[in-house]
Design a protein around this motif. Structure first.
Motif, short mmCIF file in Angstrom:
data_model
loop_
_atom_site.label_atom_id
_atom_site.label_comp_id
_atom_site.label_asym_id
_atom_site.label_seq_id
_atom_site.Cartn_x
_atom_site.Cartn_y
_atom_site.Cartn_z
N UNK A 133 0.85 -1.20 0.13
CA UNK A 133 0.08 -0.03 0.06
C UNK A 133 0.91 1.32 -0.13
N UNK A 134 1.93 1.09 0.72
CA UNK A 134 2.92 2.43 0.51
C UNK A 134 3.35 2.51 -0.81
N UNK A 135 3.85 1.37 -1.45
CA UNK A 135 4.04 1.69 -2.83
C UNK A 135 3.21 2.27 -3.83
N UNK A 136 1.79 1.76 -3.53
CA UNK A 136 0.64 2.37 -4.31
C UNK A 136 0.59 3.81 -4.02
N UNK A 137 0.94 4.35 -2.58
CA UNK A 137 0.74 5.48 -2.30
C UNK A 137 1.67 6.83 -2.73
N UNK A 138 2.90 6.04 -3.28
CA UNK A 138 3.97 6.91 -3.33
C UNK A 138 3.73 8.06 -4.48
N UNK A 139 3.18 7.81 -5.62
CA UNK A 139 3.23 8.75 -6.51
C UNK A 139 2.23 10.27 -6.10
N UNK A 140 1.46 9.99 -5.09
CA UNK A 140 0.76 11.24 -4.42
C UNK A 140 1.62 11.40 -3.24
N UNK A 141 2.45 10.58 -2.63
CA UNK A 141 3.13 11.00 -1.56
C UNK A 141 4.17 12.10 -1.85
N UNK A 142 4.91 11.98 -3.19
CA UNK A 142 5.92 12.85 -3.37
C UNK A 142 5.95 14.03 -3.94
N UNK A 143 4.28 14.10 -4.22
CA UNK A 143 3.86 15.72 -4.41
C UNK A 143 2.85 16.39 -3.57
N UNK A 144 2.55 15.45 -2.40
CA UNK A 144 1.43 16.15 -1.70
C UNK A 144 2.21 17.10 -0.81
N UNK A 145 1.35 18.26 -0.34
CA UNK A 145 1.94 19.22 0.66
C UNK A 145 1.22 18.57 2.04
N UNK A 146 2.53 18.25 2.99
CA UNK A 146 2.07 17.65 4.30
C UNK A 146 1.73 18.82 5.24
N UNK A 147 0.46 18.98 5.44
CA UNK A 147 -0.23 19.74 6.58
C UNK A 147 0.20 19.35 7.89
N UNK A 148 0.87 18.26 8.19
CA UNK A 148 1.21 17.81 9.85
C UNK A 148 2.59 18.70 9.97
N UNK A 149 3.24 19.28 9.00
CA UNK A 149 4.46 20.01 9.52
C UNK A 149 5.48 18.91 9.76
N UNK A 150 5.51 17.83 9.37
CA UNK A 150 6.51 16.63 9.64
C UNK A 150 7.49 16.43 8.53
N UNK A 151 6.90 16.43 7.30
CA UNK A 151 7.90 15.99 6.40
C UNK A 151 7.65 17.07 5.15
N UNK A 152 8.47 16.63 4.20
CA UNK A 152 8.28 17.68 2.71
C UNK A 152 8.32 16.63 1.83
N UNK A 153 7.62 16.82 0.73
CA UNK A 153 7.35 15.73 -0.17
C UNK A 153 8.76 15.16 -0.90
N UNK A 154 9.69 16.21 -0.96
CA UNK A 154 11.01 15.54 -1.57
C UNK A 154 11.34 14.59 -0.37
N UNK A 155 11.25 14.55 0.86
CA UNK A 155 11.81 13.65 1.82
C UNK A 155 11.32 12.22 1.40
N UNK A 156 10.14 11.99 0.77
CA UNK A 156 9.94 10.61 0.30
C UNK A 156 10.36 10.05 -0.70
N UNK A 157 11.34 10.89 -1.63
CA UNK A 157 11.35 10.40 -3.12
C UNK A 157 12.45 9.24 -2.84
N UNK A 158 13.38 9.23 -1.87
CA UNK A 158 14.29 8.11 -1.87
C UNK A 158 13.48 6.66 -1.54
N UNK A 159 12.68 6.85 -0.47
CA UNK A 159 11.98 5.48 0.08
C UNK A 159 11.10 5.01 -1.35
N UNK A 160 10.52 6.11 -1.85
CA UNK A 160 9.63 5.49 -2.88
C UNK A 160 10.35 4.98 -4.20
#
Length: 411
Positions: free
Chosen positions: A93-120
């Motif tokens: 499910x994480x793999x499925x979510x990656x296209x959206x994860x790397x371009x979403x604005x994280x409103x929690x303030x915990x991460x930035x979209x580019x942070x997820x690129x390496x894992x995805x």
């Protein structure tokens, strides 16, 4: 999935109202514990391994987001107790979510979209076990005190038909063309993040038709019907979940999913009924029994919940979560995006065995508000209905973040 109920789904949803932003989104699972379905044996409680080992609570700020509430470093991911089968489901499910994860604005303030690129990027070709993957690319953090409350939802199935016929006459509508979304932030910085829905009447913008008005026929004759339900009570509870399956007369299934909502506030009818002495224990069984035994009075009670959901037919994989990707039973959860990034992995250690392990935040819900408030998705069928209907677990939650995000937070 904005969201998806039938008769035994989440009595807690019925007993409390949605909280949150100006527009309720048809979510489920309020903060009070549900009654367990009649035939379900309670799961044996399991000690929360996390609560005893959680770090000290983070220092709270104003508490409106995870970043301002405060976060602290959690245990090493590899040291956590994790079911490998569920971890594999979560990684898929994480793999499925990656296209959206790397371009979403994280409103929690915990991460930035580019942070997820390496894992995805790594997830695309990863051949090792899921736990090692999460440990290699992420670190666990605790939001606030880490104390979690988890409920459950599922995809219900009710009787329906595509074309109106005798005994199958409850209309299921698609979005009306005169229903308008308004972003109030476009008019005032003080209203950023606030939205309303309504319609234009003359020169005024007014509230959209409520449940009673719609059920009274205000949308009839406009070609908005995508299908019909056989039972008004079944359809009422399916609307609370926000998506589901219609069992058609020929035995086939039509899947419908949340398209939008009329902008009216959600009201939990169970609380109203209990306060008026119409039911005693507040269980789903008691609510449904009263509604069926008193159809006229029951219809009026259901109409006190002015919220009304509009649907669309789902023809691909689904049901779809708030990210626009399919939610998966035992892998997907709904969260408050002010405290958990959509697409992020979450680890739960609760006082019920079923929700323990790794999940992926892929959905939201109108009643899913606050830090570490989790709504677990269980799929479809009798087992999913039984688990979701009785789920009210307490324990601990951790959020997995990319190592670059954790370093930026200074943890």
């Amino acid at each position: 999935m904005k969201r998806a109920a039938v008769i035994l789904a989440l009595s807690l949803t019925i007993l409390s109202g949605c909280s949150g932003s100006i527009i309720p989104n048809g979510g489920v699972s309020p903060p009070t514990a549900p009654e367990r379905p009649i035939n379900e044996k309670p799961a044996k409680p399991v000690p929360s391994t996390a609560e005893a080992t959680l770090p000290a609570a983070a220092v709270a700020g104003d508490g409106t987001t995870a970043a301002t509430l405060g976060v602290v470093r959690g245990p090493e991911i590899g040291a956590l107790t994790v079911d490998r089968r569920k971890a594999k489901l979560a990684m898929d499910s994480f793999r499925t979510s990656c296209p959206g994860l790397v371009r979403r604005n994280d409103t929690s303030g915990l991460s930035q979209s580019e942070d997820w690129v390496a894992a995805c990027d790594a997830a695309k070709t990863w051949t090792g076990d899921a736990i090692s993957f999460f440990a290699a690319y992420m670190d666990a953090v605790q939001v606030g005190d880490g104390k979690a409350f988890a409920t459950g939802y599922y995809e219900p199935e009710i009787q329906g038909c595509r074309i109106r016929q005798a005994g199958c006459e409850v209309p299921i509508y698609k979005r009306p063309t005169d229903l308008i979304d308004v972003d109030l932030g476009a008019f005032s910085d003080e209203l950023k993040g606030k939205n309303i829905r309504g319609k234009v009447s003359g020169t005024k913008f007014v509230q959209y038709d409520d449940r009673a008005t719609i059920e009274g026929g205000s949308l009839a004759g406009r070609g908005l019907e995508i299908a019909y339900a056989r039972d008004v009570v079944d359809f009422f509870f399916l609307q609370i979940q926000g998506s589901g399956r219609l069992k058609l007369p020929d035995g086939s299934v039509m899947r419908i999913g949340y398209e939008t909502q009329n902008g009216r506030s959600y009201t939990g009818i169970g609380r109203l009924m209990k306060d008026r002495g119409l039911i005693t224990d507040g269980s789903m069984q008691g609510i449904v029994a009263y509604l069926r035994a008193n159809p006229d009075a029951g219809r009026k009670i259901m109409q006190e919940n002015k919220s009304f959901i509009f649907f669309r037919e789902l023809t691909g994989a689904g049901p779809l979560g708030a990210m626009g990707y399919p939610v998966v039973g035992e892998a997907s959860v709904a969260v408050d995006i002010k405290f958990i990034p959509l697409g992020a992995p979450i680890w739960l250690s609760m006082d019920r065995a079923e929700p323990n392990g790794i999940w992926i935040a892929q959905d939201t819900g109108g009643a899913i508000k606050g830090a570490n408030r989790i709504d677990t998705f269980w799929g479809a069928g009798d087992r999913a209905k039984a688990i979701a209907g009785g789920m009210a677990a307490r324990g601990a939650a951790l959020v997995f973040l990319p190592k670059s995000a954790v370093a930026r937070l200074g943890l």
